[in-house]
Design a protein around this motif. Structure first.
Motif, PDB file in Angstrom:
ATOM      1  N   ILE A   1      -0.258  72.707   7.173  1.00  0.00           N
ATOM      2  CA  ILE A   1      -0.777  72.859   8.533  1.00  0.00           C
ATOM      3  C   ILE A   1      -1.062  74.338   8.797  1.00  0.00           C
ATOM      4  O   ILE A   1      -0.374  75.208   8.255  1.00  0.00           O
ATOM      5  CB  ILE A   1       0.260  72.265   9.523  1.00  0.00           C
ATOM      6  N   ASP A   2      -2.090  74.636   9.608  1.00  0.00           N
ATOM      7  CA  ASP A   2      -2.356  76.032   9.985  1.00  0.00           C
ATOM      8  C   ASP A   2      -1.363  76.463  11.059  1.00  0.00           C
ATOM      9  O   ASP A   2      -0.977  75.667  11.896  1.00  0.00           O
ATOM     10  CB  ASP A   2      -3.777  76.181  10.548  1.00  0.00           C
ATOM     11  N   ALA A   3      -1.020  77.740  11.043  1.00  0.00           N
ATOM     12  CA  ALA A   3      -0.028  78.230  11.995  1.00  0.00           C
ATOM     13  C   ALA A   3      -0.625  78.500  13.372  1.00  0.00           C
ATOM     14  O   ALA A   3       0.100  78.707  14.332  1.00  0.00           O
ATOM     15  CB  ALA A   3       0.609  79.506  11.464  1.00  0.00           C
ATOM     16  N   ASP A   4      -1.957  78.494  13.477  1.00  0.00           N
ATOM     17  CA  ASP A   4      -2.570  78.880  14.749  1.00  0.00           C
ATOM     18  C   ASP A   4      -2.774  77.693  15.686  1.00  0.00           C
ATOM     19  O   ASP A   4      -3.473  77.794  16.684  1.00  0.00           O
ATOM     20  CB  ASP A   4      -3.901  79.589  14.501  1.00  0.00           C
ATOM     21  N   LEU A   5      -2.187  76.535  15.306  1.00  0.00           N
ATOM     22  CA  LEU A   5      -2.219  75.322  16.127  1.00  0.00           C
ATOM     23  C   LEU A   5      -3.618  74.741  16.293  1.00  0.00           C
ATOM     24  O   LEU A   5      -3.866  73.973  17.207  1.00  0.00           O
ATOM     25  CB  LEU A   5      -1.559  75.577  17.494  1.00  0.00           C
ATOM     26  N   GLN A   6      -4.519  75.108  15.383  1.00  0.00           N
ATOM     27  CA  GLN A   6      -5.818  74.426  15.375  1.00  0.00           C
ATOM     28  C   GLN A   6      -5.638  73.013  14.839  1.00  0.00           C
ATOM     29  O   GLN A   6      -6.393  72.119  15.182  1.00  0.00           O
ATOM     30  CB  GLN A   6      -6.815  75.186  14.502  1.00  0.00           C
ATOM     31  N   ASP A   7      -4.639  72.854  13.985  1.00  0.00           N
ATOM     32  CA  ASP A   7      -4.276  71.535  13.475  1.00  0.00           C
ATOM     33  C   ASP A   7      -3.094  71.050  14.304  1.00  0.00           C
ATOM     34  O   ASP A   7      -2.008  71.601  14.199  1.00  0.00           O
ATOM     35  CB  ASP A   7      -3.837  71.618  12.009  1.00  0.00           C
TER      36      ASP A   7
ATOM     37  N   ARG B   1      -9.282  66.000  16.336  1.00  0.00           N
ATOM     38  CA  ARG B   1     -10.068  66.981  17.075  1.00  0.00           C
ATOM     39  C   ARG B   1      -9.448  68.336  16.791  1.00  0.00           C
ATOM     40  O   ARG B   1      -8.274  68.565  17.092  1.00  0.00           O
ATOM     41  CB  ARG B   1      -9.961  66.595  18.536  1.00  0.00           C
ATOM     42  N   ARG B   2     -10.238  69.197  16.147  1.00  0.00           N
ATOM     43  CA  ARG B   2      -9.719  70.520  15.778  1.00  0.00           C
ATOM     44  C   ARG B   2      -9.764  71.418  17.004  1.00  0.00           C
ATOM     45  O   ARG B   2     -10.834  71.698  17.543  1.00  0.00           O
ATOM     46  CB  ARG B   2     -10.546  71.120  14.652  1.00  0.00           C
ATOM     47  N   ALA B   3      -8.610  71.839  17.433  1.00  0.00           N
ATOM     48  CA  ALA B   3      -8.497  72.621  18.663  1.00  0.00           C
ATOM     49  C   ALA B   3      -8.941  74.059  18.429  1.00  0.00           C
ATOM     50  O   ALA B   3      -9.162  74.477  17.297  1.00  0.00           O
ATOM     51  CB  ALA B   3      -7.062  72.593  19.141  1.00  0.00           C
ATOM     52  N   ALA B   4      -9.053  74.795  19.506  1.00  0.00           N
ATOM     53  CA  ALA B   4      -9.327  76.231  19.385  1.00  0.00           C
ATOM     54  C   ALA B   4      -8.027  76.915  18.975  1.00  0.00           C
ATOM     55  O   ALA B   4      -6.935  76.369  19.149  1.00  0.00           O
ATOM     56  CB  ALA B   4      -9.819  76.771  20.710  1.00  0.00           C
ATOM     57  N   ARG B   5      -8.149  78.085  18.412  1.00  0.00           N
ATOM     58  CA  ARG B   5      -6.991  78.886  18.036  1.00  0.00           C
ATOM     59  C   ARG B   5      -6.120  79.138  19.268  1.00  0.00           C
ATOM     60  O   ARG B   5      -6.635  79.498  20.321  1.00  0.00           O
ATOM     61  CB  ARG B   5      -7.525  80.213  17.512  1.00  0.00           C
ATOM     62  N   ALA B   6      -4.792  78.936  19.139  1.00  0.00           N
ATOM     63  CA  ALA B   6      -3.926  79.091  20.311  1.00  0.00           C
ATOM     64  C   ALA B   6      -3.860  80.550  20.762  1.00  0.00           C
ATOM     65  O   ALA B   6      -3.990  80.856  21.935  1.00  0.00           O
ATOM     66  CB  ALA B   6      -2.530  78.568  20.005  1.00  0.00           C
TER      67      ALA B   6
END
Ligand code: UDP
Ligand code: MG
Length: 336
Positions: free
Chosen positions: A115-121, A218-223
């Motif tokens: 998982i990516d750490a930037d909460l895009q996932d 749905r891939r979110a924007a970078r937190a």
């Protein structure tokens, strides 16, 4: 191989004795971290919320890829306060794909989630991935049905990239799929034996085979923060993907050679005949110069492509370790 500084407790050590006859299965979650200090608390909170309410035992491997913004200390502090968290600290920045590789090397779960750490996932998708795994799929990848908060340039280059890779590589890497995925233990064991240096993990995990399935999200924007993948790194990854899974660029020179030799084979008699019948065709330096520059350019590009492959061969021949860990002594009486 060097182990992490802090000796992780085994899954069973976390459970009260005799609480459950059959041990719960362990799920490993790997998050590569490169200067993500503002995302760490939220990542931790959301993973805790999702996994804490589930029926699996879990560990969160935070791989610090040479952060310089204090993420390293934050990861170590989190690990001290919560035994689910296992820190892996690199001696310098080795890149996202290598950070994930270190996570795969150290993960002990029966299922492993990247998982990516930037909460895009969104961590909230993990139960869906686990459900598919339960159904018997060994690779469950998350498909980006929608992308938020990314520039048109990023979307366009990503879209071209995925389609190009799909066309010219030998393995069918699914479209619009990143590294957010669940891998079964068997798949990870296989990947861990593939020690190639210039890695493209989503290609490698398509290459292994097994039963694979996609789950849309749905891939979110970078937190918080900015992308750690500038154009230069994206281009590197794209070249790694192509060279790692295809010889097509090498063959381009051959195709081009045949085409230009064929053209000149046709052009020579045409010019000779035209001159013989007195037509003043193709005189002058400009024509010659253009032809020389054009073919010189094509040859240099072909050499450059050859160089990409030769450089990679050289890197493999050196056989250096993929990454170097910084050993950080445990606070008190831990093993190393
Ligand atoms: N990352 C990393 N090392 C790097 C670059 C990125 O570990 O050299 C991590 C980063 O912290 C993040 C993930 O890889 O958790 C994906 O990076 P990013 O979100 O910047 O890429 P994007 O989503 O913009 O493609
Ligand atoms: Mg991102």
């Amino acid at each position: 191989m060097a182990r992490t500084a802090r000796a992780p407790k085994t899954a069973s050590a976390r459970r009260p004795a005799g609480a459950r006859a059959r041990p719960r299965e362990l799920v490993s979650i790997i998050a590569p971290i490169f200067n993500e200090i503002d995302n760490l608390p939220e990542l931790n909170r959301r993973v805790q919320a999702v996994m804490g309410s589930g029926s699996y035992d879990w560990e969160l491997l935070l791989v610090d890829d040479g952060s310089t913004d204090g993420s390293t200390e934050a990861i170590l502090a989190l690990a001290r306060s919560d035994e689910h968290i296992r820190p892996i600290v690199f001696a310098r920045n080795f890149g996202h794909q290598i950070a994930v590789t270190a996570g795969l090397d150290h993960a002990r779960g029966a299922a492993i989630v990247i998982i990516d750490a930037d909460l895009q996932d969104p961590p909230e998708l993990i139960p869906d991935l686990l459900a598919k795994w339960r159904e018997g799929f060994e690779v469950v990848y998350a498909v980006r049905a929608e992308r938020e908060g990314e520039t048109w340039f990023k979307r366009l280059t990503a879209s071209i990239f995925y389609r190009l890779i799909y066309r010219i590589t030998d393995v069918k890497i699914p479209l619009d799929v990143g590294d957010f995925r669940l891998l079964d233990r068997q798949v990870v064991e296989t990947l861990n034996r593939m020690r190639e240096r210039h890695r493209f993990l989503r290609g490698m995990s398509a290459w292994v085979g097994f039963r694979q399935v996609g789950v849309p999200y749905r891939r979110a924007a970078r937190a918080a923060g900015v992308t750690k993948y500038p154009f230069r790194k994206m281009l590197r990854l794209a070249i790694n993907a192509v060279t790692g899974f295809s010889y097509f660029p090498l063959q381009l020179a051959t195709y081009f050679g045949f085409v230009s030799a064929g053209l000149s084979g046709l052009a020579i008699p045409v010019v000779v005949i035209m001159r013989l019948i007195g037509h003043q065709a193709f005189f002058g330096q400009a024509t010659t110069l253009i032809a020389v520059l054009f073919l010189g350019g094509v040859q240099l590009i072909s050499l450059g492509i050859l160089g990409e492959y030769v450089g990679r061969l050289y890197d493999e021949a050196k056989g250096r370790p993929l990454y170097v860990l910084r050993q950080i002594p445990p606070p008190t009486g831990g093993r190393s």
